[in-house]
Each structure stands twice: as structure tokens, then as C-alpha cells.
Scaffold this motif. Structure first.
Motif, mmCIF file in Angstrom:
data_model
loop_
_atom_site.group_PDB
_atom_site.id
_atom_site.type_symbol
_atom_site.label_atom_id
_atom_site.label_comp_id
_atom_site.label_asym_id
_atom_site.label_seq_id
_atom_site.Cartn_x
_atom_site.Cartn_y
_atom_site.Cartn_z
ATOM 1 N N GLY A 1 0.748 -1.305 0.111
ATOM 2 C CA GLY A 1 -0.027 0.062 -0.036
ATOM 3 C C GLY A 1 0.815 1.102 0.017
ATOM 4 N N SER A 2 0.150 2.552 0.165
ATOM 5 C CA SER A 2 0.740 3.622 0.065
ATOM 6 C C SER A 2 0.353 4.484 1.097
ATOM 7 C CB SER A 2 0.457 4.294 -1.270
ATOM 8 O OG SER A 2 0.932 3.696 -2.386
ATOM 9 N N LEU A 3 1.342 5.259 1.646
ATOM 10 C CA LEU A 3 0.823 6.494 2.493
ATOM 11 C C LEU A 3 1.504 7.719 2.278
ATOM 12 C CD1 LEU A 3 1.209 4.660 6.044
ATOM 13 C CD2 LEU A 3 -0.782 5.602 4.989
ATOM 14 N N ARG A 4 1.269 8.963 2.629
ATOM 15 C CA ARG A 4 1.886 10.174 2.359
ATOM 16 C C ARG A 4 2.092 10.847 3.664
ATOM 17 N NH1 ARG A 4 1.711 13.314 -2.359
ATOM 18 N NH2 ARG A 4 1.742 15.651 -2.023
ATOM 19 N N LEU A 5 3.221 11.330 3.945
ATOM 20 C CA LEU A 5 3.520 12.114 5.057
ATOM 21 C C LEU A 5 3.672 13.624 4.617
ATOM 22 C CD1 LEU A 5 6.064 9.655 6.782
ATOM 23 C CD2 LEU A 5 3.649 9.800 7.069
ATOM 24 N N SER A 6 3.301 14.379 5.619
ATOM 25 C CA SER A 6 3.604 15.782 5.256
ATOM 26 C C SER A 6 4.049 16.645 6.533
ATOM 27 C CB SER A 6 2.331 16.543 4.879
ATOM 28 O OG SER A 6 1.311 16.640 5.556
ATOM 29 N N CYS A 7 4.519 17.467 6.342
ATOM 30 C CA CYS A 7 5.418 18.281 7.325
ATOM 31 C C CYS A 7 5.419 19.732 7.071
ATOM 32 C CB CYS A 7 6.891 17.763 7.632
ATOM 33 S SG CYS A 7 7.764 18.735 8.843
ATOM 34 N N ALA A 8 4.981 20.507 7.963
ATOM 35 C CA ALA A 8 5.000 21.922 7.677
ATOM 36 C C ALA A 8 5.890 22.675 8.891
ATOM 37 C CB ALA A 8 3.464 22.398 8.025
ATOM 38 N N ALA A 9 6.547 23.570 8.279
ATOM 39 C CA ALA A 9 7.437 24.361 9.268
ATOM 40 C C ALA A 9 6.789 25.806 9.991
ATOM 41 C CB ALA A 9 8.634 24.350 8.779
ATOM 42 N N SER A 10 6.911 26.187 10.902
ATOM 43 C CA SER A 10 6.444 27.465 11.248
ATOM 44 C C SER A 10 6.996 27.924 12.467
ATOM 45 C CB SER A 10 4.882 27.140 11.819
ATOM 46 O OG SER A 10 4.798 26.242 12.967
ATOM 47 N N GLY A 11 6.480 29.232 12.835
ATOM 48 C CA GLY A 11 7.343 29.878 14.024
ATOM 49 C C GLY A 11 8.138 30.956 13.149
ATOM 50 N N SER A 12 9.192 31.620 13.905
ATOM 51 C CA SER A 12 9.989 32.809 13.574
ATOM 52 C C SER A 12 11.255 32.256 12.704
ATOM 53 C CB SER A 12 10.359 33.576 14.686
ATOM 54 O OG SER A 12 9.422 33.860 15.388
ATOM 55 N N ILE A 13 11.052 32.005 11.412
ATOM 56 C CA ILE A 13 11.744 31.487 10.399
ATOM 57 C C ILE A 13 12.464 32.475 9.624
ATOM 58 C CG2 ILE A 13 12.268 29.705 8.840
ATOM 59 C CD1 ILE A 13 9.565 28.512 9.672
ATOM 60 N N ALA A 14 13.920 32.412 9.823
ATOM 61 C CA ALA A 14 14.657 33.332 8.927
ATOM 62 C C ALA A 14 14.835 32.563 7.573
ATOM 63 C CB ALA A 14 16.070 33.811 9.700
ATOM 64 N N PHE A 15 15.506 31.191 7.591
ATOM 65 C CA PHE A 15 15.754 30.455 6.618
ATOM 66 C C PHE A 15 15.695 28.993 6.652
ATOM 67 C CE2 PHE A 15 17.899 29.507 2.561
ATOM 68 C CZ PHE A 15 18.610 28.609 3.008
ATOM 69 N N ILE A 16 15.161 28.223 5.719
ATOM 70 C CA ILE A 16 14.993 26.809 5.740
ATOM 71 C C ILE A 16 16.130 26.256 4.684
ATOM 72 C CG2 ILE A 16 13.830 24.816 5.716
ATOM 73 C CD1 ILE A 16 11.403 26.152 6.816
ATOM 74 N N GLY A 17 16.613 25.434 5.069
ATOM 75 C CA GLY A 17 17.904 24.767 4.077
ATOM 76 C C GLY A 17 17.226 23.437 3.859
ATOM 77 N N THR A 18 18.150 22.664 3.863
ATOM 78 C CA THR A 18 17.552 21.170 3.540
ATOM 79 C C THR A 18 16.678 20.530 4.548
ATOM 80 O OG1 THR A 18 19.748 20.607 2.618
ATOM 81 C CG2 THR A 18 18.434 18.629 3.375
ATOM 82 N N MET A 19 15.614 19.860 4.045
ATOM 83 C CA MET A 19 14.547 19.204 4.921
ATOM 84 C C MET A 19 14.470 17.659 4.649
ATOM 85 S SD MET A 19 11.441 22.122 4.194
ATOM 86 C CE MET A 19 10.503 21.441 5.630
ATOM 87 N N GLY A 20 14.130 17.013 5.572
ATOM 88 C CA GLY A 20 14.231 15.627 5.168
ATOM 89 C C GLY A 20 13.333 14.929 6.156
ATOM 90 N N TRP A 21 13.424 13.540 6.011
ATOM 91 C CA TRP A 21 12.391 12.704 6.637
ATOM 92 C C TRP A 21 13.566 11.399 7.439
ATOM 93 C CZ3 TRP A 21 7.450 13.088 8.184
ATOM 94 C CH2 TRP A 21 6.815 13.907 7.443
ATOM 95 N N TYR A 22 13.486 11.359 8.399
ATOM 96 C CA TYR A 22 14.280 10.184 9.139
ATOM 97 C C TYR A 22 13.325 9.102 9.775
ATOM 98 C CZ TYR A 22 18.437 12.734 8.949
ATOM 99 O OH TYR A 22 19.522 13.798 8.743
ATOM 100 N N ARG A 23 13.777 7.863 10.245
ATOM 101 C CA ARG A 23 12.870 6.976 10.777
ATOM 102 C C ARG A 23 13.612 6.148 11.739
ATOM 103 N NH1 ARG A 23 11.670 2.905 5.564
ATOM 104 N NH2 ARG A 23 13.769 1.814 5.549
ATOM 105 N N GLN A 24 13.010 5.669 12.645
ATOM 106 C CA GLN A 24 13.449 4.854 13.900
ATOM 107 C C GLN A 24 12.655 3.712 14.188
ATOM 108 O OE1 GLN A 24 14.716 6.937 17.274
ATOM 109 N NE2 GLN A 24 16.076 5.529 17.874
ATOM 110 N N ALA A 25 13.164 2.587 13.921
ATOM 111 C CA ALA A 25 12.343 1.246 14.103
ATOM 112 C C ALA A 25 12.899 0.961 15.403
ATOM 113 C CB ALA A 25 12.598 0.240 13.193
ATOM 114 N N PRO A 26 12.008 0.111 16.105
ATOM 115 C CA PRO A 26 12.244 -0.240 17.791
ATOM 116 C C PRO A 26 13.511 -1.123 17.500
ATOM 117 C CG PRO A 26 9.980 -0.774 17.156
ATOM 118 C CD PRO A 26 10.493 -0.401 15.820
#
Length: 121
Positions: free
Chosen positions: A16-41
Motif C-alpha cells: 500500500g501507500s501512505l503520504r507524510l507531510s510536514c509544515a514548518a512554522s514559527g519565527s523562521i529566517a531561512f530553511i535549508g535542507t529538509m528531510g525525513w528520518y525513521r526509527q524502528a524499535p
């Protein structure tokens, strides 16, 4: 400060498929690289995919051809489309962003709270 809020995740059958999304907020001057990490038990956190400000992408070998990362720099969002999911993809997925807060002097790595992805066989 910079906050990252994830959405998506859940339980899906293998293939199957899933879609993850992530939004940055707050007092932001600049955003560089963005990414996804995972941790299994019982395992260390690992990079799944990341994307630069120029939309250059990098993927873990285990997800190449199945996952796609994208970003909308105008909205400060990053998305991970996950297809052909396997039980070994089961993990907590974390959004991360290399960013500078407004008034800050350096870049810092910020993390989301994590979202569970469970793939049943």
C-alpha cells in the motif's frame, strides 16, 4: 524558534501507500535542507530521504524507487510519498529541517514529534 508539525502516517497493508507531510512554522529566517528520518524499535534513527533548497534529492537505498520526497519552499512544507510499502518500513518517521530562526546567528537542526507508520504483512 522553528516548529515542525507532521501529518499522515498510520496503518497500511504491505504494497500500500501512505503520504507524510510536514509544515514548518514559527519565527523562521531561512530553511535549508529538509528531510525525513525513521526509527524502528531497537534500531538507530536513519535517514530516509532529504531535499535541498534546489530540490536535489537523496534517498536511502532501501527506499529508492518506492518513496518520493518533495517540498514547497513558499509554504515551508515537505512531503514524503511512500509507495509499495513493506513491513520493514514500519517505524516512527520524523521530519527534520536545517533552519535558522529569526534573529538567530546559525543554522540548527529541528525535529518534528514523529508519526507512526505501521505496515502489516
Amino acid at each position: 524558534q522553528v516548529q515542525l508539525v507532521e501529518a499522515g502516517g498510520g496503518l497500511v497493508q504491505a504494497g500500500g501507500s501512505l503520504r507524510l507531510s510536514c509544515a514548518a512554522s514559527g519565527s523562521i529566517a531561512f530553511i535549508g535542507t529538509m528531510g525525513w528520518y525513521r526509527q524502528a524499535p531497537g534500531k538507530q534513527r536513519e535517514l530516509v530521504a532529504d531535499i535541498t533548497t534546489s530540490s536535489l534529492t537523496n534517498y536511502a537505498d532501501s527506499v529508492k524507487g518506492r518513496f518520493t520526497i518533495s517540498r514547497d519552499s513558499a509554504k515551508n512544507t515537505v512531503t514524503l510519498q511512500m509507495n509499495s510499502l513493506k513491513p520493514e518500513d514500519t517505524a516512527v518517521y520524523y521530519c527534520a529541517a536545517d533552519a535558522m530562526a529569526a534573529g538567530g546567528l546559525r543554522m540548527n537542526l529541528y525535529w518534528g514529534q514523529g508519526t507512526q507508520v505501521t505496515v502489516s504483512s
